[in-house]
Motif scaffolding. Sequence first.
Motif, PDB file in Angstrom:
ATOM      1  N   PRO A   8       0.803  -1.240   0.000  1.00  0.00           N
ATOM      2  CA  PRO A   8       0.000   0.000   0.000  1.00  0.00           C
ATOM      3  C   PRO A   8       0.830   1.281   0.000  1.00  0.00           C
ATOM      4  O   PRO A   8       0.429   2.268  -0.620  1.00  0.00           O
ATOM      5  CB  PRO A   8      -0.822  -0.121   1.282  1.00  0.00           C
ATOM      6  CG  PRO A   8      -0.925  -1.590   1.518  1.00  0.00           C
ATOM      7  CD  PRO A   8       0.365  -2.182   1.026  1.00  0.00           C
ATOM      8  N   VAL A   9       1.997   1.280   0.662  1.00  0.00           N
ATOM      9  CA  VAL A   9       2.789   2.515   0.677  1.00  0.00           C
ATOM     10  C   VAL A   9       3.350   2.848  -0.703  1.00  0.00           C
ATOM     11  O   VAL A   9       3.766   3.974  -0.952  1.00  0.00           O
ATOM     12  CB  VAL A   9       3.970   2.452   1.682  1.00  0.00           C
ATOM     13  CG1 VAL A   9       3.446   2.375   3.107  1.00  0.00           C
ATOM     14  CG2 VAL A   9       4.903   1.305   1.372  1.00  0.00           C
ATOM     15  N   ARG A  10       3.354   1.846  -1.591  1.00  0.00           N
ATOM     16  CA  ARG A  10       3.896   2.060  -2.938  1.00  0.00           C
ATOM     17  C   ARG A  10       2.841   2.527  -3.938  1.00  0.00           C
ATOM     18  O   ARG A  10       3.183   2.909  -5.066  1.00  0.00           O
ATOM     19  CB  ARG A  10       4.532   0.771  -3.462  1.00  0.00           C
ATOM     20  CG  ARG A  10       5.803   0.392  -2.746  1.00  0.00           C
ATOM     21  CD  ARG A  10       6.827   1.466  -2.913  1.00  0.00           C
ATOM     22  NE  ARG A  10       8.164   1.022  -2.600  1.00  0.00           N
ATOM     23  CZ  ARG A  10       9.208   1.825  -2.583  1.00  0.00           C
ATOM     24  NH1 ARG A  10       9.036   3.101  -2.859  1.00  0.00           N
ATOM     25  NH2 ARG A  10      10.392   1.376  -2.297  1.00  0.00           N
ATOM     26  N   VAL A  11       1.584   2.475  -3.527  1.00  0.00           N
ATOM     27  CA  VAL A  11       0.519   2.839  -4.473  1.00  0.00           C
ATOM     28  C   VAL A  11       0.699   4.276  -4.955  1.00  0.00           C
ATOM     29  O   VAL A  11       0.561   4.578  -6.142  1.00  0.00           O
ATOM     30  CB  VAL A  11      -0.875   2.621  -3.841  1.00  0.00           C
ATOM     31  CG1 VAL A  11      -1.964   3.286  -4.674  1.00  0.00           C
ATOM     32  CG2 VAL A  11      -1.159   1.123  -3.711  1.00  0.00           C
ATOM     33  N   LYS A  12       1.058   5.176  -4.031  1.00  0.00           N
ATOM     34  CA  LYS A  12       1.243   6.583  -4.426  1.00  0.00           C
ATOM     35  C   LYS A  12       2.423   6.755  -5.376  1.00  0.00           C
ATOM     36  O   LYS A  12       2.426   7.665  -6.207  1.00  0.00           O
ATOM     37  CB  LYS A  12       1.437   7.460  -3.185  1.00  0.00           C
ATOM     38  CG  LYS A  12       0.137   7.734  -2.453  1.00  0.00           C
ATOM     39  CD  LYS A  12       0.348   8.647  -1.261  1.00  0.00           C
ATOM     40  CE  LYS A  12      -0.962   8.911  -0.551  1.00  0.00           C
ATOM     41  NZ  LYS A  12      -0.743   9.537   0.767  1.00  0.00           N
ATOM     42  N   CYS A  13       3.422   5.912  -5.224  1.00  0.00           N
ATOM     43  CA  CYS A  13       4.569   5.953  -6.145  1.00  0.00           C
ATOM     44  C   CYS A  13       4.115   5.575  -7.554  1.00  0.00           C
ATOM     45  O   CYS A  13       4.435   6.258  -8.530  1.00  0.00           O
ATOM     46  CB  CYS A  13       5.646   4.967  -5.701  1.00  0.00           C
ATOM     47  SG  CYS A  13       6.229   5.212  -4.019  1.00  0.00           S
ATOM     48  N   ALA A  14       3.353   4.491  -7.634  1.00  0.00           N
ATOM     49  CA  ALA A  14       2.945   3.969  -8.938  1.00  0.00           C
ATOM     50  C   ALA A  14       1.928   4.868  -9.630  1.00  0.00           C
ATOM     51  O   ALA A  14       1.869   4.913 -10.855  1.00  0.00           O
ATOM     52  CB  ALA A  14       2.362   2.567  -8.772  1.00  0.00           C
ATOM     53  N   THR A  15       1.122   5.590  -8.841  1.00  0.00           N
ATOM     54  CA  THR A  15       0.060   6.395  -9.448  1.00  0.00           C
ATOM     55  C   THR A  15       0.473   7.854  -9.674  1.00  0.00           C
ATOM     56  O   THR A  15      -0.264   8.590 -10.326  1.00  0.00           O
ATOM     57  CB  THR A  15      -1.219   6.382  -8.578  1.00  0.00           C
ATOM     58  OG1 THR A  15      -0.906   6.864  -7.274  1.00  0.00           O
ATOM     59  CG2 THR A  15      -1.794   4.979  -8.481  1.00  0.00           C
ATOM     60  N   LEU A  16       1.636   8.258  -9.163  1.00  0.00           N
ATOM     61  CA  LEU A  16       2.035   9.668  -9.245  1.00  0.00           C
ATOM     62  C   LEU A  16       1.966  10.210 -10.675  1.00  0.00           C
ATOM     63  O   LEU A  16       1.342  11.240 -10.930  1.00  0.00           O
ATOM     64  CB  LEU A  16       3.452   9.848  -8.670  1.00  0.00           C
ATOM     65  CG  LEU A  16       4.040  11.259  -8.823  1.00  0.00           C
ATOM     66  CD1 LEU A  16       3.221  12.275  -8.045  1.00  0.00           C
ATOM     67  CD2 LEU A  16       5.503  11.276  -8.379  1.00  0.00           C
ATOM     68  N   GLY A  17       2.611   9.526 -11.603  1.00  0.00           N
ATOM     69  CA  GLY A  17       2.629  10.003 -12.981  1.00  0.00           C
ATOM     70  C   GLY A  17       1.233  10.100 -13.574  1.00  0.00           C
ATOM     71  O   GLY A  17       0.930  11.031 -14.330  1.00  0.00           O
ATOM     72  N   TRP A  18       0.377   9.169 -13.212  1.00  0.00           N
ATOM     73  CA  TRP A  18      -0.974   9.108 -13.786  1.00  0.00           C
ATOM     74  C   TRP A  18      -1.844  10.227 -13.231  1.00  0.00           C
ATOM     75  O   TRP A  18      -2.635  10.816 -13.963  1.00  0.00           O
ATOM     76  CB  TRP A  18      -1.570   7.722 -13.538  1.00  0.00           C
ATOM     77  CG  TRP A  18      -0.715   6.664 -14.172  1.00  0.00           C
ATOM     78  CD1 TRP A  18       0.361   6.027 -13.595  1.00  0.00           C
ATOM     79  CD2 TRP A  18      -0.778   6.188 -15.517  1.00  0.00           C
ATOM     80  NE1 TRP A  18       0.942   5.172 -14.516  1.00  0.00           N
ATOM     81  CE2 TRP A  18       0.262   5.248 -15.687  1.00  0.00           C
ATOM     82  CE3 TRP A  18      -1.626   6.466 -16.596  1.00  0.00           C
ATOM     83  CZ2 TRP A  18       0.484   4.589 -16.897  1.00  0.00           C
ATOM     84  CZ3 TRP A  18      -1.415   5.793 -17.802  1.00  0.00           C
ATOM     85  CH2 TRP A  18      -0.370   4.866 -17.938  1.00  0.00           C
TER      86      TRP A  18
END
Length: 142
Positions: free
Chosen positions: A121-131
């Motif tokens: 879950p802490v990585r979700v913001k990393c993966a969605t940042l560009g989008w």
Amino acid sequence: MTTLNELYQEIILDHYRHPRGRGELEPPKITQEGFNPSCGDEIILDLRVQDGRIQEIRFRGRGCSISQASASMLTEAVQGKTVEQARALIQQVLALVKGETEGDIEALGDIAALAGVRYFPVRVKCATLGWHTLDEALKHAE
Ligand code: ZN
């Protein structure tokens, strides 16, 4: 034997080490910055939108491998797409990363590699940042 997760990690690392669509565009362009304070990730998108279509897109940024790989996949995926298609893809990717979709993720190509992020879950913001940054940028695309 290579598991699916190992394959996904390979794809993410490949985009991180050899980013597609990295760079800047000459004006006229839309520039949008995004920041993920929880990890320190930064993405700057440059887009040229003409006749409702993303003619060119580049990204700059720094941060963890997932944030940068995701931005690399993004530029590859939306180049040449219409604004409407790009918006639909953003929704698909957000659902994928949050684990809210089980459909045909293979149609997403390399982006499918982000599916494993749902378990971190802490990585979700990393993966969605560009989008999320692209979503903001498209608001200026008329
Ligand atoms: Zn990150």
